[in-house]
Design a protein around this motif. Sequence first.
Motif, short mmCIF file in Angstrom:
data_model
loop_
_atom_site.label_atom_id
_atom_site.label_comp_id
_atom_site.label_asym_id
_atom_site.label_seq_id
_atom_site.Cartn_x
_atom_site.Cartn_y
_atom_site.Cartn_z
N ASP A 679 9.86 -2.11 -7.89
CA ASP A 679 8.54 -1.55 -7.57
C ASP A 679 7.96 -2.31 -6.39
OD1 ASP A 679 6.23 -0.16 -7.60
OD2 ASP A 679 5.66 -0.62 -9.67
N VAL A 680 7.87 -1.66 -5.24
CA VAL A 680 7.51 -2.35 -3.99
C VAL A 680 6.01 -2.59 -3.86
CG1 VAL A 680 7.60 -2.20 -1.47
CG2 VAL A 680 9.53 -1.40 -2.83
N ALA A 681 5.20 -1.63 -4.32
CA ALA A 681 3.75 -1.69 -4.08
C ALA A 681 3.11 -2.98 -4.60
CB ALA A 681 3.08 -0.47 -4.68
N PRO A 682 3.35 -3.42 -5.84
CA PRO A 682 2.72 -4.67 -6.29
C PRO A 682 3.16 -5.87 -5.46
CG PRO A 682 3.58 -3.41 -8.15
CD PRO A 682 4.10 -2.76 -6.91
N ARG A 683 4.44 -5.88 -5.02
CA ARG A 683 4.91 -7.00 -4.20
C ARG A 683 4.21 -7.02 -2.85
NH1 ARG A 683 9.70 -6.69 -5.52
NH2 ARG A 683 10.57 -5.23 -4.01
N LYS A 684 4.02 -5.84 -2.26
CA LYS A 684 3.31 -5.75 -0.98
C LYS A 684 1.88 -6.27 -1.12
CE LYS A 684 1.97 -2.41 2.59
NZ LYS A 684 1.98 -0.99 2.99
N ASP A 685 1.22 -5.86 -2.20
CA ASP A 685 -0.15 -6.33 -2.44
C ASP A 685 -0.18 -7.85 -2.59
OD1 ASP A 685 -0.98 -3.71 -2.35
OD2 ASP A 685 -0.98 -3.44 -4.54
N PHE A 686 0.81 -8.40 -3.31
CA PHE A 686 0.87 -9.84 -3.51
C PHE A 686 1.05 -10.57 -2.19
CE2 PHE A 686 3.70 -13.54 -3.98
CZ PHE A 686 2.88 -14.37 -4.73
N LEU A 687 1.96 -10.07 -1.34
CA LEU A 687 2.21 -10.72 -0.07
C LEU A 687 0.99 -10.68 0.84
CD1 LEU A 687 5.83 -9.40 0.65
CD2 LEU A 687 5.17 -11.70 -0.07
N ILE A 688 0.30 -9.52 0.87
CA ILE A 688 -0.89 -9.39 1.71
C ILE A 688 -1.99 -10.34 1.23
CG2 ILE A 688 -2.75 -7.83 2.38
CD1 ILE A 688 -0.67 -5.56 2.35
N SER A 689 -2.19 -10.37 -0.09
CA SER A 689 -3.27 -11.21 -0.63
C SER A 689 -2.97 -12.69 -0.51
CB SER A 689 -3.51 -10.85 -2.11
OG SER A 689 -2.36 -11.15 -2.88
N SER A 690 -1.68 -13.06 -0.39
CA SER A 690 -1.31 -14.48 -0.33
C SER A 690 -0.97 -14.95 1.08
CB SER A 690 -0.10 -14.74 -1.25
OG SER A 690 -0.35 -14.28 -2.55
N ALA A 691 -1.06 -14.06 2.06
CA ALA A 691 -0.63 -14.41 3.42
C ALA A 691 -1.42 -15.58 4.00
CB ALA A 691 -0.76 -13.18 4.33
N HIS A 692 -2.69 -15.71 3.60
CA HIS A 692 -3.52 -16.76 4.19
C HIS A 692 -3.04 -18.16 3.79
CE1 HIS A 692 -5.21 -16.23 0.15
NE2 HIS A 692 -5.65 -17.47 0.25
N ARG A 693 -2.21 -18.25 2.74
CA ARG A 693 -1.74 -19.56 2.29
C ARG A 693 -0.53 -20.05 3.11
NH1 ARG A 693 -1.29 -18.23 -4.17
NH2 ARG A 693 -3.34 -17.27 -4.45
N LEU A 694 0.04 -19.18 3.92
CA LEU A 694 1.28 -19.50 4.62
C LEU A 694 1.00 -20.36 5.86
CD1 LEU A 694 4.36 -18.99 4.88
CD2 LEU A 694 3.79 -17.02 6.30
N ASP A 695 1.79 -21.41 5.99
CA ASP A 695 1.72 -22.26 7.19
C ASP A 695 2.79 -21.75 8.16
OD1 ASP A 695 1.61 -24.13 9.13
OD2 ASP A 695 1.98 -25.86 7.83
N ALA A 696 2.36 -21.12 9.24
CA ALA A 696 3.31 -20.53 10.19
C ALA A 696 4.25 -21.56 10.79
CB ALA A 696 2.54 -19.80 11.30
N ASP A 697 3.81 -22.83 10.87
CA ASP A 697 4.65 -23.87 11.47
C ASP A 697 5.84 -24.22 10.58
OD1 ASP A 697 2.93 -23.99 13.61
OD2 ASP A 697 1.69 -25.57 12.71
N MET A 698 5.78 -23.81 9.30
CA MET A 698 6.86 -24.14 8.38
C MET A 698 7.99 -23.13 8.44
SD MET A 698 5.99 -26.95 6.97
CE MET A 698 7.10 -27.04 5.57
N ILE A 699 7.82 -22.04 9.18
CA ILE A 699 8.84 -21.00 9.25
C ILE A 699 9.88 -21.38 10.30
CG2 ILE A 699 9.29 -18.56 9.70
CD1 ILE A 699 6.48 -17.95 8.84
N ASP A 700 11.16 -21.30 9.89
CA ASP A 700 12.24 -21.54 10.86
C ASP A 700 12.44 -20.28 11.68
OD1 ASP A 700 12.78 -24.09 9.96
OD2 ASP A 700 14.02 -23.36 8.32
N ALA A 701 12.05 -20.33 12.95
CA ALA A 701 12.16 -19.14 13.81
C ALA A 701 12.99 -19.47 15.03
CB ALA A 701 10.78 -18.66 14.21
#
Length: 701
Positions: A679-701
């Motif tokens: 079920d994709v919709a609840p996961r999408k909502d979770f990711l959107i609501s939690s995006a502010h907690r992500l530290d972009a500098d921690m992503i290996d890009a």
Amino acid sequence: MASKSEYSARHLSVLEGLEAVRKRPGMYIGSTDSRGLMHCLWEIIDNSVDEALAGFGSNITTILHADGSVEVQDDGRGIPVDIEPKTGLSGVEVVFTKLHAGGKFGGGSYTASGGLHGVGASVVNALSARLDVEVDRGGKTYRMQFRHGEPGTFADSGRPSPDAPFTPAEEAGALPVVGKAKRGVTATRVRYWADRQIFTPDATFDVEALVRRARQTAFLVPGLRITLRDARRLTDAEGNRLPESEEVLQYDGGISEFVEFLAPDAKVTEVWRIHGTGTFHETVPVLDEKGHSRVTEVERTCEVDVALRWGTGYDTTLRSFVNIIATPKGGTHQAGFEAGLLKSVREAIKANARKLKAGEEKPEKDDVLAGMTAVLTVRLAEPQFEGQTKEVLGTPAVRQIVSKVVASQIAERLAATGRNEKAQATTLMEKVVNEMKTRISARKHKETQRRKTALESSTLPAKLADCRTKDVSRSELFIVEGDSALGTAKLARSSEFQALLPIRGKILNVQKASVADMLSNAECAAIIQVVGAGSGRTFDLASARYQKVILMTDADVDGAHIRTLLLTLFFRYMRPMIEDGRVYAAVPPLHRVEVIRRGKANEMIYTYSEAELHRVLAALDKEGLNYKEPIQRYKGLGEMDAEQLAETTMDPRHRTLRRVRLEEAGSADRVFELLMGSDVAPRKDFLISSAHRLDADMIDA
């Protein structure tokens, strides 16, 4: 003690009326601890539920009072207040003082009820220090009071108490009128104080158990509103007084909603509802007008109502009821349900054997029940239970009726031609066949030795680098990411007790895939084969070939994803390994700092996070020590040489492991379904609501 010659009729005891109940309470309520105390309460509540089940009344309120008493109120028809002709007593007194008396003995008052023996209310009365009952009927309110089952009057001064002066009733059959009731309003209110001389000192009302059973009853009687109020004002561990609490339970969806509530996993089928009836003849003794017993054959009707669905898991949840009374130990209705289900599924799989690749084997009951959540209810007049606690249904004819209804309607479901129904039926049959194949594989595995000899080792995956020891308590299995890491790990491991199994990239997400897809996936099948204890319902922890399974992936985003996929596999199909604390995650370092030592060999310091790196560098700067730049950042395990990998990640003397724990299976199941499910919709909502907690500098890009 009388001698052999002195033993005569005067040594015999005759217990009359409710005296027998007080002398041997365990015969009627099972025990005198908290379980027996709760049984008494449910005898009173079930009388109110029977009224609602018969279509009279839709509200039941239970109140736990601070003085230790409990009160049950309902808006049913009210206990009869007129005189019962055989005894000359009012209906209220008959119900509360006469064993095997009530409206559930074929008099037409209840076509189906939880009560059978007619001892519920009278037993509660006998085991109570005080019981008050009030009935609203015909515009009047009637009240009757009892002490240890004896009718009379308490002279209360203020709040009612079992210690108040008591006067036995002088006139048999008298039922005092104590007030007026609104026209057309009927109700019953029962309040009693359990006799503490009968029950053990630590016997208490379990509110959580009360809520569980009340919720169950609310599911079984759609529209019934049950209110539970705890007014005891208990104190917590710190001595603080707890406030009153109230729980209101009402479900209009019936047992279909009950199944959804009970189901622990993602669905394979929708909730299937089965209805049916059957008749049977039963020979029972009936009293004629002169009181003579006459054997009579009567026709009974049995109504069958079932709600069931299958999920992706392998645990079985089956609740069975007779006239809304739970039968936790089953009985003839449950035996009939399982027989009918097994018969219809077997026939459907046989008819589709080629498409399902089922072979000649037949599914067994456990194969069919795996992952099933079901609520089975039957309703019939005067069911035969085994014992007053009503945990097992004994009416023999019910088995055949339930089996016939279930077999015919499940067969129709599995042969349905509608697109959605056909897809569900196919998925279910595939699940059952996979369970059957898993069981057969597990059986074959148990017939072989746990450890293969060198000659037999070819049956294990060729890419497995096994260890030499046969002592399972010492052995470790490292699941490593990729062949490049495997080469280094082979040189870094201790081949005596450390085995290596490489996997190619990201394995199948088993939370979204079917059992068939999981078994056909090469990586998943290899892991299950190497662990050697089977999978799913047939998993045997004692057969596991390794004491520790260590997930060793790169310290980057992809490595974390692979570790999550592996944990999903273990959680879904090898959960006992996690529950027993035998699954670990390796913790490889993120950085290597080479400290320059003049006149000595350079010192290597490994750090495992950005914060730790900054602390180490700050400390080195403070001490005036130099280090080589740039700092080495490990992107993967393959960047380490064997000595570094052994020192930091594999050698038990120096490594750090994170043990994967399972504190709450229900919460873990919900998290896995949210993050890894279909079920994709609840996961999408979770990711959107939690995006502010992500530290972009921690992503290996």
